[in-house]
Scaffold this motif. Structure first.
Motif, PDB file in Angstrom:
ATOM      1  N   TRP A  25      10.027   1.022  -1.631  1.00 49.79           N
ATOM      2  CA  TRP A  25      10.896   0.009  -2.231  1.00 49.79           C
ATOM      3  C   TRP A  25      12.310   0.086  -1.660  1.00 49.79           C
ATOM      4  N   LEU A  26      12.806   1.299  -1.463  1.00 49.09           N
ATOM      5  CA  LEU A  26      14.142   1.426  -0.882  1.00 49.09           C
ATOM      6  C   LEU A  26      14.165   0.951   0.566  1.00 49.09           C
ATOM      7  N   LEU A  27      13.072   1.123   1.285  1.00 46.58           N
ATOM      8  CA  LEU A  27      13.015   0.643   2.663  1.00 46.58           C
ATOM      9  C   LEU A  27      12.956  -0.878   2.732  1.00 46.58           C
ATOM     10  N   THR A  28      12.137  -1.478   1.880  1.00 43.03           N
ATOM     11  CA  THR A  28      11.907  -2.919   1.978  1.00 43.03           C
ATOM     12  C   THR A  28      12.816  -3.752   1.081  1.00 43.03           C
ATOM     13  N   ALA A  29      13.282  -3.165  -0.027  1.00 41.91           N
ATOM     14  CA  ALA A  29      14.079  -3.878  -1.035  1.00 41.91           C
ATOM     15  C   ALA A  29      13.329  -5.087  -1.580  1.00 41.91           C
ATOM     16  N   ASP A  30      12.000  -4.979  -1.596  1.00 39.78           N
ATOM     17  CA  ASP A  30      11.154  -6.066  -2.072  1.00 39.78           C
ATOM     18  C   ASP A  30       9.929  -5.450  -2.744  1.00 39.78           C
ATOM     19  N   GLN A  31       9.682  -5.787  -3.993  1.00 42.35           N
ATOM     20  CA  GLN A  31       8.590  -5.176  -4.749  1.00 42.35           C
ATOM     21  C   GLN A  31       7.237  -5.394  -4.082  1.00 42.35           C
ATOM     22  N   HIS A  32       6.954  -6.623  -3.687  1.00 43.39           N
ATOM     23  CA  HIS A  32       5.652  -6.921  -3.085  1.00 43.39           C
ATOM     24  C   HIS A  32       5.521  -6.277  -1.704  1.00 43.39           C
ATOM     25  N   ARG A  71       7.174  -3.509  11.225  1.00 41.39           N
ATOM     26  CA  ARG A  71       7.381  -4.798  10.559  1.00 41.39           C
ATOM     27  C   ARG A  71       8.728  -5.407  10.890  1.00 41.39           C
ATOM     28  N   TRP A  72       9.812  -4.620  10.811  1.00 39.76           N
ATOM     29  CA  TRP A  72      11.109  -5.239  11.093  1.00 39.76           C
ATOM     30  C   TRP A  72      11.303  -5.500  12.564  1.00 39.76           C
ATOM     31  N   ARG A  73      10.638  -4.753  13.407  1.00 43.55           N
ATOM     32  CA  ARG A  73      10.720  -5.072  14.843  1.00 43.55           C
ATOM     33  C   ARG A  73      10.013  -6.378  15.147  1.00 43.55           C
ATOM     34  N   SER A  74       8.884  -6.598  14.502  1.00 41.59           N
ATOM     35  CA  SER A  74       8.136  -7.826  14.784  1.00 41.59           C
ATOM     36  C   SER A  74       8.874  -9.060  14.280  1.00 41.59           C
ATOM     37  N   ARG A  75       9.633  -8.904  13.200  1.00 37.59           N
ATOM     38  CA  ARG A  75      10.412 -10.034  12.685  1.00 37.59           C
ATOM     39  C   ARG A  75      11.744 -10.187  13.382  1.00 37.59           C
ATOM     40  N   ARG A  76      12.269  -9.065  13.869  1.00 34.71           N
ATOM     41  CA  ARG A  76      13.559  -9.042  14.566  1.00 34.71           C
ATOM     42  C   ARG A  76      14.715  -9.537  13.714  1.00 34.71           C
TER      43      ARG A  76
END
Length: 159
Positions: A25-32, A71-76
Motif C-alpha cells: 500500500w505504501l508503494l502503490t498508494a492505492d488499495q486495489h 509496473r511503474w516502468r511500463s507506465r512511465r
C-alpha cells in the motif's frame, strides 16, 4: 509441492500478509493496486517456494519491489491522487500526511524510504530487496527524505 511445504507456505502467508500488504500500500498508494501487488507476490513466492523458503519474507519483499518497479516502468508515469484510500488509519492524522507526501516522490525513492524507515531494514537489506547498490540506497533514501520533509511541513501550514 509436498504437504509439509504447503503447510509452511500457508503459515508464511498468514504471518506476513499484514506486513506485506502495508508495504504494498505504501508503494502503490492505492488499495486495489496494493491488493493486486500482494496477490501476485504470493503467487510468485508459491511458484519458487523451494528457493524462497530459506528467507521467505526477504524473498517476498524483493519480488514485490521488482513487480512494483516493473509496473511503474511500463507506465512511465505515476498517477497521483488527491484522496486517500478509505482504509487509511484515520486515528493517526500523521499517517495521511506521510502517505500523501510519499505519493509525490519518485517511485524508487519511495521504495527506499519505505523499506528503510517503515520496515526498518538496513541499507544492505534494502539494497538486496530492491536490487541496487548500498550507495544507491543511501542516495535514493536521502533524496526521498529531503523531498518528503518540506511536503510534511507544507501540510502543517494548512491545518
Amino acid at each position: 509441492m509436498r504437504g509439509d511445504q504447503e503447510r509452511a507456505y500457508v503459515a508464511f502467508v498468514e504471518a506476513s500478509r499484514t506486513t506485506l500488504h502495508g508495504y504494498a500500500w505504501l508503494l502503490t498508494a492505492d488499495q486495489h493496486g496494493a491488493e493486486d501487488l500482494l496477490q501476485e507476490t504470493f503467487v510468485r513466492v508459491y511458484v519458487k517456494w523451494s528457493t524462497a523458503s530459506a528467507q521467505p519474507l526477504a524473498y517476498a519483499r524483493r519480488v514485490m519491489s521488482n513487480l512494483h518497479t516493473d509496473r511503474w516502468r511500463s507506465r512511465r508515469r505515476e498517477v497521483l491522487r488527491d484522496e486517500v484510500p478509505e482504509h487509511a488509519d484515520r486515528t493517526v492524522p500523521d499517517t495521511v500526511d506521510v502517505v500523501r507526501a510519499l505519493q509525490r516522490i519518485a517511485p524508487r525513492e519511495r521504495e527506499c524510504v519505505v523499506l528503510r524507515h517503515y520496515l526498518d531494514l538496513s541499507e544492505k537489506e534494502t539494497a538486496a530487496a530492491v536490487g541496487i547498490s548500498v550507495g544507491a540506497v543511501k542516495s535514493y533514501t536521502s533524496r526521498g527524505l529531503a523531498a518528503v520533509r518540506p511536503l510534511l511541513h507544507e501540510e502543517e501550514r494548512y491545518v
